[in-house]
Design a protein around this motif. Sequence first.
Motif, mmCIF file in Angstrom:
data_model
loop_
_atom_site.group_PDB
_atom_site.id
_atom_site.type_symbol
_atom_site.label_atom_id
_atom_site.label_comp_id
_atom_site.label_asym_id
_atom_site.label_seq_id
_atom_site.Cartn_x
_atom_site.Cartn_y
_atom_site.Cartn_z
ATOM 1 N N VAL A 6 59.034 -74.589 -80.506
ATOM 2 C CA VAL A 6 60.727 -75.031 -79.572
ATOM 3 C C VAL A 6 60.225 -75.452 -78.153
ATOM 4 O O VAL A 6 60.281 -76.398 -77.375
ATOM 5 N N TYR A 7 60.088 -74.088 -77.852
ATOM 6 C CA TYR A 7 60.218 -73.172 -76.785
ATOM 7 C C TYR A 7 58.961 -73.560 -75.570
ATOM 8 O O TYR A 7 58.173 -72.282 -75.861
ATOM 9 N N SER A 8 58.984 -74.394 -75.050
ATOM 10 C CA SER A 8 57.571 -74.561 -74.115
ATOM 11 C C SER A 8 58.274 -73.557 -72.616
ATOM 12 O O SER A 8 58.646 -73.887 -72.408
ATOM 13 N N PRO A 9 56.586 -73.331 -72.127
ATOM 14 C CA PRO A 9 56.705 -72.459 -70.877
ATOM 15 C C PRO A 9 57.439 -73.504 -69.986
ATOM 16 O O PRO A 9 56.925 -75.132 -70.234
ATOM 17 N N THR A 10 58.296 -73.542 -68.816
ATOM 18 C CA THR A 10 57.971 -74.984 -68.476
ATOM 19 C C THR A 10 57.635 -74.717 -66.969
ATOM 20 O O THR A 10 57.505 -75.806 -65.954
ATOM 21 N N THR A 11 56.880 -73.730 -66.571
ATOM 22 C CA THR A 11 56.041 -73.472 -65.658
ATOM 23 C C THR A 11 54.702 -74.327 -65.832
ATOM 24 O O THR A 11 54.301 -73.340 -67.045
ATOM 25 N N VAL A 12 54.324 -74.789 -65.044
ATOM 26 C CA VAL A 12 52.943 -75.080 -65.250
ATOM 27 C C VAL A 12 52.115 -74.869 -64.310
ATOM 28 O O VAL A 12 52.407 -74.758 -62.859
ATOM 29 N N PRO A 13 50.510 -73.752 -64.212
ATOM 30 C CA PRO A 13 49.990 -73.582 -63.181
ATOM 31 C C PRO A 13 50.052 -74.315 -62.311
ATOM 32 O O PRO A 13 49.443 -75.718 -63.086
ATOM 33 N N ASN A 14 49.510 -73.971 -61.001
ATOM 34 C CA ASN A 14 49.580 -74.925 -59.363
ATOM 35 C C ASN A 14 47.815 -75.233 -59.800
ATOM 36 O O ASN A 14 47.780 -73.926 -58.876
ATOM 37 N N PRO A 15 46.700 -75.693 -60.006
ATOM 38 C CA PRO A 15 45.736 -75.787 -59.336
ATOM 39 C C PRO A 15 45.550 -76.058 -57.848
ATOM 40 O O PRO A 15 44.135 -75.741 -57.306
ATOM 41 N N ASN A 16 46.223 -76.352 -56.929
ATOM 42 C CA ASN A 16 46.150 -76.109 -55.741
ATOM 43 C C ASN A 16 46.763 -75.089 -55.467
ATOM 44 O O ASN A 16 46.321 -75.144 -53.511
ATOM 45 N N ALA A 17 46.885 -73.976 -55.612
ATOM 46 C CA ALA A 17 47.320 -72.083 -54.579
ATOM 47 C C ALA A 17 46.025 -71.794 -54.715
ATOM 48 O O ALA A 17 46.403 -71.185 -55.804
ATOM 49 N N VAL A 18 45.552 -72.200 -54.192
ATOM 50 C CA VAL A 18 43.945 -71.486 -54.143
ATOM 51 C C VAL A 18 44.062 -71.229 -52.403
ATOM 52 O O VAL A 18 44.830 -71.356 -51.273
ATOM 53 N N CYS A 19 43.674 -69.798 -52.771
ATOM 54 C CA CYS A 19 44.005 -68.774 -51.109
ATOM 55 C C CYS A 19 43.249 -69.887 -50.204
ATOM 56 O O CYS A 19 43.652 -69.660 -48.540
ATOM 57 N N CYS A 20 41.715 -70.008 -49.910
ATOM 58 C CA CYS A 20 41.157 -70.709 -49.528
ATOM 59 C C CYS A 20 41.022 -72.087 -49.553
ATOM 60 O O CYS A 20 41.247 -72.570 -49.869
ATOM 61 N N LEU A 21 41.601 -72.697 -48.099
ATOM 62 C CA LEU A 21 41.461 -73.603 -47.944
ATOM 63 C C LEU A 21 40.543 -74.419 -47.137
ATOM 64 O O LEU A 21 40.464 -75.453 -46.055
ATOM 65 N N VAL A 22 39.361 -74.630 -46.919
ATOM 66 C CA VAL A 22 37.720 -75.168 -46.638
ATOM 67 C C VAL A 22 37.624 -76.399 -47.641
ATOM 68 O O VAL A 22 37.276 -75.835 -48.817
ATOM 69 N N PRO A 23 37.322 -77.358 -47.419
ATOM 70 C CA PRO A 23 38.007 -77.752 -45.664
ATOM 71 C C PRO A 23 39.245 -78.193 -45.591
ATOM 72 O O PRO A 23 39.894 -78.823 -46.470
ATOM 73 N N SER A 24 39.654 -78.183 -44.062
ATOM 74 C CA SER A 24 41.319 -77.510 -44.126
ATOM 75 C C SER A 24 41.324 -78.923 -43.101
ATOM 76 O O SER A 24 40.437 -79.135 -41.987
ATOM 77 N N GLN A 25 42.327 -79.177 -42.532
ATOM 78 C CA GLN A 25 43.156 -79.910 -41.171
ATOM 79 C C GLN A 25 42.059 -79.099 -40.407
ATOM 80 O O GLN A 25 42.084 -79.834 -39.134
ATOM 81 N N TYR A 26 41.914 -77.810 -39.819
ATOM 82 C CA TYR A 26 41.701 -77.409 -39.013
ATOM 83 C C TYR A 26 39.694 -76.903 -38.852
ATOM 84 O O TYR A 26 39.518 -76.665 -38.272
ATOM 85 N N LEU A 27 40.217 -76.355 -40.191
ATOM 86 C CA LEU A 27 38.306 -76.122 -39.905
ATOM 87 C C LEU A 27 37.389 -77.070 -41.160
ATOM 88 O O LEU A 27 38.143 -76.798 -42.965
ATOM 89 N N ASP A 28 36.419 -77.306 -41.086
ATOM 90 C CA ASP A 28 35.821 -78.059 -41.931
ATOM 91 C C ASP A 28 34.407 -77.295 -42.173
ATOM 92 O O ASP A 28 34.781 -75.705 -41.757
ATOM 93 N N ARG A 29 33.864 -77.087 -43.935
ATOM 94 C CA ARG A 29 32.707 -76.045 -44.373
ATOM 95 C C ARG A 29 31.872 -76.067 -42.994
ATOM 96 O O ARG A 29 31.143 -74.331 -43.074
ATOM 97 N N VAL A 30 31.258 -76.272 -42.487
ATOM 98 C CA VAL A 30 30.165 -76.765 -41.766
ATOM 99 C C VAL A 30 30.384 -75.117 -40.631
ATOM 100 O O VAL A 30 29.866 -74.498 -40.170
ATOM 101 N N ARG A 31 31.887 -75.719 -39.448
ATOM 102 C CA ARG A 31 32.429 -74.693 -39.008
ATOM 103 C C ARG A 31 33.169 -73.774 -39.399
ATOM 104 O O ARG A 31 33.120 -72.619 -38.770
ATOM 105 N N PHE A 32 33.543 -73.791 -40.474
ATOM 106 C CA PHE A 32 33.838 -72.279 -41.295
ATOM 107 C C PHE A 32 32.559 -71.799 -41.476
ATOM 108 O O PHE A 32 32.406 -70.498 -40.816
ATOM 109 N N ILE A 33 31.448 -72.169 -42.634
ATOM 110 C CA ILE A 33 30.127 -71.210 -41.684
ATOM 111 C C ILE A 33 29.617 -70.494 -40.559
ATOM 112 O O ILE A 33 29.370 -69.365 -40.281
ATOM 113 N N VAL A 34 29.736 -71.376 -39.498
ATOM 114 C CA VAL A 34 29.463 -71.078 -37.999
ATOM 115 C C VAL A 34 30.546 -69.990 -37.671
ATOM 116 O O VAL A 34 29.804 -69.032 -37.449
ATOM 117 N N LYS A 35 31.615 -69.998 -37.850
ATOM 118 C CA LYS A 35 32.366 -69.125 -37.116
ATOM 119 C C LYS A 35 32.406 -67.586 -38.436
ATOM 120 O O LYS A 35 32.457 -66.466 -37.557
#
Length: 192
Positions: A6-35
């Motif tokens: 009857v009682y299911s969990p009310t919170t669902v894991p957020n798949p977007n809650a990752v630690c690393c944001l590459v590519p992002s608004q400020y850093l794409d994959r290529v520049r990440f590798i260069v950095k």
Amino acid sequence: MAAEEVYSPTTVPNPNAVCCLVPSQYLDRVRFIVKVLEVLLSLVAFILEEVVSVCINCTALEFFEFVSCTSFLFTTLLLILLSTTLHRRVAITCWSSLDFAYTFLIAIFFFIASTTFAAINGGTSLEKSAVAFGFLASFAFMVDLFLFWRTYQLPFGKGKKAQPTNGIPPAERDQEAQAETTKLNRDATVVE
């Protein structure tokens, strides 16, 4: 019926809650590798310089030490901030300008320090290796500047507000916007 059914969990894991944001608004994959490459080359240059035990002109050695250590520490910090969610917690809104200015200054200082240390050293293999990694690091910073300019243009526009990019380069965004406008215009003429 059991209570678990009857009682299911009310919170669902957020798949977007990752630690690393590459590519992002400020850093794409290529520049990440260069950095990451900039961090590693700066670290190796710093370690090789630290192993040098005797110097002819210690001023050149110390300047190279300062630049390589500063480059390693601050590039690591900038890489961590731009590739994670930590940049949202810092009260800085001009990350693109900060990244470009920092990379430009370090590229110049690393090149000057490497040139000076190459001209004034004892000729040992450690010093030559440190100089080589210094030049490689300054080249990596210059490549990073080129990639930044090619992808995002210069961040110092005249009163130009930065648009959210969602990791999409400006050229592709402009093409998508133009295609959408063309489609809207075509649909408007059909309706009339």
